[in-house]
Design a protein around this motif. Structure first.
Motif, PDB file in Angstrom:
ATOM      1  N   LEU A 108       0.754  -1.125   0.173  1.00  0.00           N
ATOM      2  CA  LEU A 108      -0.153   0.012  -0.068  1.00  0.00           C
ATOM      3  C   LEU A 108       0.863   1.237   0.099  1.00  0.00           C
ATOM      4  N   ASN A 110       0.805   5.205   0.474  1.00  0.00           N
ATOM      5  CA  ASN A 110       0.094   6.381   1.266  1.00  0.00           C
ATOM      6  C   ASN A 110       0.686   7.632   0.773  1.00  0.00           C
ATOM      7  N   MET A 118      -3.742  10.156   9.888  1.00  0.00           N
ATOM      8  CA  MET A 118      -4.444   8.643   9.733  1.00  0.00           C
ATOM      9  C   MET A 118      -4.539   8.429  11.139  1.00  0.00           C
ATOM     10  N   HIS A 121      -5.838   3.215  14.543  1.00  0.00           N
ATOM     11  CA  HIS A 121      -6.537   2.282  13.948  1.00  0.00           C
ATOM     12  C   HIS A 121      -5.561   0.792  14.329  1.00  0.00           C
ATOM     13  N   ASP A 123      -4.382  -2.693  12.226  1.00  0.00           N
ATOM     14  CA  ASP A 123      -4.464  -3.502  11.101  1.00  0.00           C
ATOM     15  C   ASP A 123      -4.686  -4.868  11.249  1.00  0.00           C
ATOM     16  N   ILE A 133       4.655  -6.403   9.266  1.00  0.00           N
ATOM     17  CA  ILE A 133       4.530  -5.330   8.387  1.00  0.00           C
ATOM     18  C   ILE A 133       5.558  -4.464   8.435  1.00  0.00           C
ATOM     19  N   SER A 135       7.057  -0.812   7.060  1.00  0.00           N
ATOM     20  CA  SER A 135       6.728   0.234   6.436  1.00  0.00           C
ATOM     21  C   SER A 135       8.141   1.104   6.299  1.00  0.00           C
ATOM     22  N   PHE A 144       4.329   9.722  14.126  1.00  0.00           N
ATOM     23  CA  PHE A 144       3.712   8.440  14.299  1.00  0.00           C
ATOM     24  C   PHE A 144       3.480   8.333  15.706  1.00  0.00           C
ATOM     25  N   TRP A 168       6.941  -4.201  12.170  1.00  0.00           N
ATOM     26  CA  TRP A 168       6.055  -4.354  13.059  1.00  0.00           C
ATOM     27  C   TRP A 168       5.660  -5.971  13.238  1.00  0.00           C
ATOM     28  N   SER A 172       3.703  -6.832  18.680  1.00  0.00           N
ATOM     29  CA  SER A 172       3.091  -5.380  18.241  1.00  0.00           C
ATOM     30  C   SER A 172       2.263  -5.376  17.237  1.00  0.00           C
ATOM     31  N   ARG A 173       2.160  -6.342  16.428  1.00  0.00           N
ATOM     32  CA  ARG A 173       1.279  -6.441  15.161  1.00  0.00           C
ATOM     33  C   ARG A 173      -0.061  -5.834  15.364  1.00  0.00           C
ATOM     34  N   ILE A 179      -0.979   8.428  12.324  1.00  0.00           N
ATOM     35  CA  ILE A 179      -0.260   9.514  11.989  1.00  0.00           C
ATOM     36  C   ILE A 179      -0.733  10.607  12.173  1.00  0.00           C
ATOM     37  N   ARG A 194       4.572  13.651   2.109  1.00  0.00           N
ATOM     38  CA  ARG A 194       5.094  12.439   2.646  1.00  0.00           C
ATOM     39  C   ARG A 194       4.514  11.200   2.136  1.00  0.00           C
ATOM     40  N   ASN A 196       4.428   6.913   2.239  1.00  0.00           N
ATOM     41  CA  ASN A 196       4.583   5.718   3.117  1.00  0.00           C
ATOM     42  C   ASN A 196       4.478   4.345   2.567  1.00  0.00           C
TER      43      ASN A 196
HETATM   44  C1  MD3 Z   1       2.105  -0.576  13.739  1.00  0.00           C
HETATM   45  N1  MD3 Z   1       0.030   3.792   7.581  1.00  0.00           N
HETATM   46  O1  MD3 Z   1      -1.286   2.188   6.114  1.00  0.00           O
HETATM   47  S1  MD3 Z   1       3.003   2.964   8.542  1.00  0.00           S
HETATM   48  C2  MD3 Z   1      -1.563   1.958   7.304  1.00  0.00           C
HETATM   49  O2  MD3 Z   1       2.495   5.996   7.766  1.00  0.00           O
HETATM   50  C3  MD3 Z   1      -0.688   2.892   8.181  1.00  0.00           C
HETATM   51  O3  MD3 Z   1       1.147   5.659   6.387  1.00  0.00           O
HETATM   52  C4  MD3 Z   1       0.713   4.514   8.542  1.00  0.00           C
HETATM   53  O4  MD3 Z   1      -1.067   2.490   9.338  1.00  0.00           O
HETATM   54  C5  MD3 Z   1       1.634   5.389   7.262  1.00  0.00           C
HETATM   55  O5  MD3 Z   1      -2.288   1.049   7.871  1.00  0.00           O
HETATM   56  C6  MD3 Z   1       1.771   3.875   9.343  1.00  0.00           C
HETATM   57  C7  MD3 Z   1       3.563   2.081  10.058  1.00  0.00           C
HETATM   58  C8  MD3 Z   1       2.754   0.985  10.492  1.00  0.00           C
HETATM   59  C9  MD3 Z   1       2.105   0.185   9.750  1.00  0.00           C
HETATM   60  C10 MD3 Z   1       1.306  -0.771  10.334  1.00  0.00           C
HETATM   61  C11 MD3 Z   1       1.434  -1.231  11.694  1.00  0.00           C
HETATM   62  C12 MD3 Z   1       2.552   0.804  11.774  1.00  0.00           C
HETATM   63  C13 MD3 Z   1       2.148  -0.273  12.363  1.00  0.00           C
HETATM   64  C14 MD3 Z   1       0.702  -2.378  12.256  1.00  0.00           C
HETATM   65  C15 MD3 Z   1       0.828  -2.512  13.657  1.00  0.00           C
HETATM   66  C16 MD3 Z   1       1.422  -1.649  14.306  1.00  0.00           C
END
Ligand code: MD3
Ligand code: FE
Length: 206
Positions: A108, A110, A118, A121, A123, A133, A135, A144, A168, A172-173, A179, A194, A196
Motif C-alpha cells: 500500500l 500512502n 491517519m 487504528h 491493521d 508489516i 513500513s 507517528f 512491526w 506489536s502487530r 499519523i 510524505r 509511506n
Molecule cells: C504498527 N500507515 O497504512 S505505517 C496503514 O505512515 C498505516 O502511512 C501509516 O498505518 C503510514 O495502515 C503507518 C506504520 C505501521 C504500519 C502498520 C502497523 C505501523 C504499524 C501495524 C501494527 C502496528
C-alpha cells in the motif's frame, strides 16, 4: 542503526536513505498507471490520505468496508507488480528484525499532503497475523503514534523521516497506531508530500 520500540517492533533508522530517490521515482511510475485516490471509509468519510497499491493484492476501502482485492476498483485492472527493489528492501528489513521468510504480496502506498492524518487504528484485514508489516517513510517527516491494544491506551510519539524503515511484528502487530496531521514543508526529493510504503502479507502464506 536499530532502535527497539516495543516487543516485536523495531525502527531501522535511515535504512533506505540512499535509495529513497529511486523509490520515489518508482512510486511516481506506479501512480502514473494507478493514480492516488482518496477512498471513502465505511462510515462515509473521505480519507485525507491518498492511496494506491502495487503487488498481487491492494488494500482499499469504500462504503462496503475495508478489504484487499486483486484489482483496482476504479480501473478494474490488476495492480502493477511489486518492483524488485521494493521487495528486496522489505525482505532485507524483515530479516534484520528477525523475520526470515517475509513474502509480502501487497504494498500500500500512502500519500500525505499537509494536514492529512491517519487516526488511531489496528491493521487486521490480513489473513495471517503472524506475518510482520514493514513500513518505509519517504519525503516530509511525520509524527507517528504508537499505542497499545485499546484505542484509549497512551501513545508513544516517534518522528519518522525519509529512509526510516519500521518492522512491526509479533506482539506489536495488533497495536493501535496512527499519523498526526502532516506539517506543511518542502522536501528536496518529494516536494510537499510524505509517502509511506507498507508491505504486508495479506493473503494466506503457502
Ligand atoms: C504498527 N500507515 O497504512 S505505517 C496503514 O505512515 C498505516 O502511512 C501509516 O498505518 C503510514 O495502515 C503507518 C506504520 C505501521 C504500519 C502498520 C502497523 C505501523 C504499524 C501495524 C501494527 C502496528
Ligand atoms: Fe495501519
Amino acid at each position: 542503526w536499530t532502535e527497539p520500540l516495543a516487543p516485536g517492533a523495531v525502527i531501522l533508522r535511515r535504512l533506505a536513505r540512499d535509495e529513497a530517490g529511486d523509490l520515489l521515482r518508482t512510486v511516481m511510475e506506479i501512480a502514473a498507471v494507478n493514480p492516488f485516490q482518496h477512498r471513502i471509509t465505511p462510515g462515509g468519510y473521505r480519507m485525507s490520505v491518498a492511496m494506491t497499491n502495487c503487488g498481487n493484492l491492494g488494500w482499499y476501502s469504500d462504503r462496503r468496508g475495508y478489504r484487499y482485492s486483486e484489482q483496482d476498483a476504479e480501473s478494474n485492472r490488476p495492480w502493477p507488480p511489486m518492483p524488485a527493489s521494493f521487495l528486496a528492501l522489505a525482505q532485507r528489513a524483515a530479516g534484520l528484525a528477525g523475520f526470515k521468510d517475509f513474502a509480502p504480496d501487497a504494498c500500500l502506498i500512502n500519500r500525505y499532503a499537509p494536514g492529512a492524518k491517519m487516526s488511531l487504528h489496528q491493521d487486521k484485514d490480513e489473513k495471517d497475523l503472524s506475518q510482520p508489516i514493514v513500513s518505509v517513510s519517504l519525503g516530509l517527516p511525520a509524527v507517528f503514534q504508537f499505542g497499545g491494544f485499546e484505542r484509549s491506551d497512551a501513545v508513544q510519539r516517534v518522528l519518522l523521516e525519509q529512509g526510516d524503515v519500521v518492522v512491526w511484528g509479533g506482539p506489536s502487530r495488533l497495536r493501535f497506531h496512527g499519523i498526526q496531521p502532516l506539517k506543511p514543508g518542502v522536501h528536496p526529493d518529494a516536494g510537499a508530500f510524505r509517502y509511506n510504503l507498507t508491505f504486508r502479507r495479506a493473503g494466506m502464506a503457502h
